[in-house]
Design a protein around this motif. Structure first.
Motif, short mmCIF file in Angstrom:
data_model
loop_
_atom_site.label_atom_id
_atom_site.label_comp_id
_atom_site.label_asym_id
_atom_site.label_seq_id
_atom_site.Cartn_x
_atom_site.Cartn_y
_atom_site.Cartn_z
N ILE A 154 3.07 4.36 -1.19
CA ILE A 154 3.15 5.17 -2.41
C ILE A 154 4.55 5.04 -2.99
O ILE A 154 5.56 5.15 -2.28
CB ILE A 154 2.83 6.64 -2.08
N SER A 163 -7.93 9.26 -8.44
CA SER A 163 -8.95 8.23 -8.28
C SER A 163 -10.07 8.67 -7.34
O SER A 163 -11.16 8.10 -7.35
CB SER A 163 -8.31 6.94 -7.76
N ASP A 174 0.81 -1.22 0.00
CA ASP A 174 0.00 0.00 0.00
C ASP A 174 0.84 1.27 0.00
O ASP A 174 0.30 2.38 -0.03
CB ASP A 174 -0.92 0.01 1.22
N HIS A 200 2.55 8.12 -8.73
CA HIS A 200 1.62 7.24 -8.03
C HIS A 200 0.71 8.04 -7.10
O HIS A 200 -0.51 7.79 -7.02
CB HIS A 200 2.42 6.19 -7.24
N ASP A 220 -7.45 1.15 -5.67
CA ASP A 220 -7.12 2.29 -6.52
C ASP A 220 -7.49 2.00 -7.98
O ASP A 220 -8.01 2.88 -8.69
CB ASP A 220 -5.62 2.61 -6.42
N THR A 236 -5.74 6.94 3.34
CA THR A 236 -5.03 7.68 2.28
C THR A 236 -4.05 8.68 2.87
O THR A 236 -2.91 8.82 2.40
CB THR A 236 -6.05 8.42 1.39
N ILE A 256 -3.42 8.35 -7.16
CA ILE A 256 -4.29 8.08 -6.02
C ILE A 256 -5.27 9.23 -5.81
O ILE A 256 -6.47 9.03 -5.59
CB ILE A 256 -3.44 7.85 -4.75
#
Length: 553
Positions: free
Chosen positions: A277, A289, A275, A282, A524, A313, A286
């Motif tokens: 980053i 999304s 998980d 990337h 994601d 997040t 995220i």
């Protein structure tokens, strides 16, 4: 004759009597407290005492647990005996000769019996015995020094309370002794003692006391600024919450720390490797999304649409921006304690309920056995805001277990996380966060915490009537509903939004909140697929996605 006696004999007798009285006052025979020395046995060490206390605390601890060091009078004398037997291995040995048994050091003209301590209330007494040999006569005396001890987390003070040779108190002669020392050595007593203290403490000859500043001591003894900051932070917790108890009781000096009151064994958040980053690209993916929420939120808002970042997040972002400062995976700082133990500060993480909270776990554990451990979590209430282009998380009050700490100490708490550009002026700062969002296709207006999420409001094109935007979004939902590639939960959430929009008695706001909750459960990749489908569906309406939100997908 009486006149001659007064004139000649009396002065002679007085001259003879004065030194005799002086010698009588200085004469005092003392017995070595053999039982006090023997009670402790061999092999005693301060390190051993500390390790025993630490092991006991780490094996089993709760909010009432304390850790400390208790030095009984016999312990202190045992430590002295260990030093004396290093000089004379037969000291206090019943099988040795009298000279070897009764003296630490014996020469032709003097014998040193040793020194021993007594604890009484807040007084430490140190008594030493000395014999002087003149022909067949042994002159016996002792030196008794007494200090009054006061200590807290700011300073330790040793004040000379008594100085007696034989039976004669001499503390009042201290200034005279200082003057004599200066005449002989060229340096007064203050200078001599300060040289011996080597900056670790200061000596006040007027008050006859030595003061040790704890903070200065930490700075001098701990070279690493992050480690020093961590220790100072703990000292601040101790001071503000009166967790330290220092004093004498029943012939024992004990320093006891109520560390258990800071206990918090809540399992800390740990980010899985998969998980994490990878890079800025990337991160932007995220954030992009999350644009699904942007579209749906436009159906119920009368101002600006929004995206929401949940704690997961944000914790991915924290780990990413703090990664370079980690000494090992998930660990910001480590300090070795008493050789066998270490204290670790873990990567901070976010929780959001009624308040936005930054959590910094601290763990103390045995280096060789991690089942012996103690955990606390420093929790800092925070307020997120946009500061120019930066997302700034302002830090307020601190708690750890049952204790609190005022915000003036936040700087020290953050310093222990390392030298990091993310930390500025007592706050966590995601620099140029607005640019990251722009790269993901969004422009920020404001941030607030709503329903345990960080809600980020995004600019809406005010050139298009809101009703037209909402109609277009409803058409888009109709176009993507019941997609066989979606999970049943996602299709149900989309249908629920559509049904509530069409039902005059429906609750579209709640339906959209439920939809956003469903989105949080998607990966994601799944969120990105949904977003792509929504953007594509906009092509079948009178409005394009970029026209509505003023950005490119």
């Amino acid at each position: 004759m009486k006149f001659l006696f007064k004139l000649i004999v009396m002065p002679i007798l007085i001259m003879l009597a004065v030194p005799a009285i002086f010698l009588a006052l200085l004469y005092k025979s003392v017995e070595i407290p053999v039982e006090d020395f023997q009670d402790i046995g061999d092999g005693v060490s301060l390190t051993g005492m500390i390790q025993e206390e630490m092991d006991t605390f780490l094996i089993s601890n709760d909010t009432d647990s304390t850790v400390g060091v208790g030095i009984a009078q016999s312990n202190a004398n045992g430590l002295l005996k260990a030093q004396f037997t290093g000089i004379n291995e037969n000291y206090l040995n019943d099988n040795a000769s009298d000279d070897e048994k009764n003296y630490v050091l014996k020469e032709d003209f003097f014998g040193y019996q040793g020194s021993w301590v007594r604890f009484e209330d807040d007084i430490i007494e140190i008594e030493s015995g000395m014999h002087i040999f003149v022909s067949n006569f042994t002159y016996k005396t002792r030196v008794l020094i007494a200090f009054k001890l006061t200590a807290d987390t700011d300073e330790v003070v040793l004040k000379l309370d008594k100085l007696t040779v034989g039976n004669m108190p001499l503390a009042w002669l201290f200034s005279t002794v200082s003057w004599a020392a200066e005449q002989i050595t060229g340096q007064d007593i203050k200078g001599i003692i300060d040289d011996q203290l080597d900056g670790l403490a200061t000596f006040d000859p007027q008050q006859r006391e030595i003061r040790i500043d704890v903070k200065n001591l930490i700075e001098q003894q701990v070279s690493d600024p992050q480690q020093a900051a961590m220790i100072k932070s703990l000292m601040a917790f101790i001071e503000e919450n009166e967790l330290l108890d220092i004093g004498f009781k029943d012939e024992e000096f004990r320093a006891s720390l109520a560390l258990g009151k800071t206990k918090d064994d809540t399992p800390p958040f740990v980010l899985n490797t998969l998980d994490k980053i990878i890079d800025d690209v990337h991160l932007q993916a995220i954030l992009a999304s999350k644009a699904n929420a942007l579209i749906l939120s436009s159906l119920t808002t009368t101002t600006s649409p929004f995206i929401e970042l949940n704690a997961f997040t944000l914790n991915r972002m924290f780990e990413y921006f703090l990664r370079e400062q980690q000494v090992s995976s998930g660990v910001m700082q480590e300090i070795e304690l008493f050789e066998n133990y270490k204290m670790s500060a873990l990567v901070p993480y976010v929780t959001m309920s009624d308040v936005f909270t930054i959590n910094i776990p601290l763990i103390i554990e045995d280096i060789g056995d991690n089942t012996k451990r103690f955990q606390t979590i420093i929790k800092i209430d925070a307020t997120p805001e946009m500061d120019g282009n930066d997302l700034k998380i302002n830090l307020n009050a601190l708690t750890a277990g049952e204790v609190t700490l005022t915000e003036e100490h936040i700087g020290n708490i953050l310093t222990m996380l390392g030298d990091n550009e993310m930390i500025k002026d007592g706050a966590f700062v995601f620099e140029n966060f607005d640019e990251q969002m722009s790269a993901a296709g969004m422009s920020i207006e404001n941030v607030v915490m709503v329903n345990s999420k960080l809600r980020i409001y995004v600019t809406l094109n005010d050139g298009i009537p809101l009703e037209d935007i909402q109609n277009a979004i409803e058409d888009v939902l109709d176009a993507i509903v019941d997609n066989p590639e979606y999970s049943p939960e996602l299709n149900d959430a989309i249908n629920d939004v559509i049904n509530n929009l069409n039902d005059p008695e429906g609750d579209p706001e709640q339906a959209i909140e439920d939809f956003l909750e469903t989105l949080e459960g998607l990966s994601d990749e799944e969120q990105q697929q949904l977003f792509d489908d929504l953007v594509e569906a906009f092509e079948g309406t009178d409005l394009d996605y970029e026209d509505i939100f003023g950005i490119n997908p």
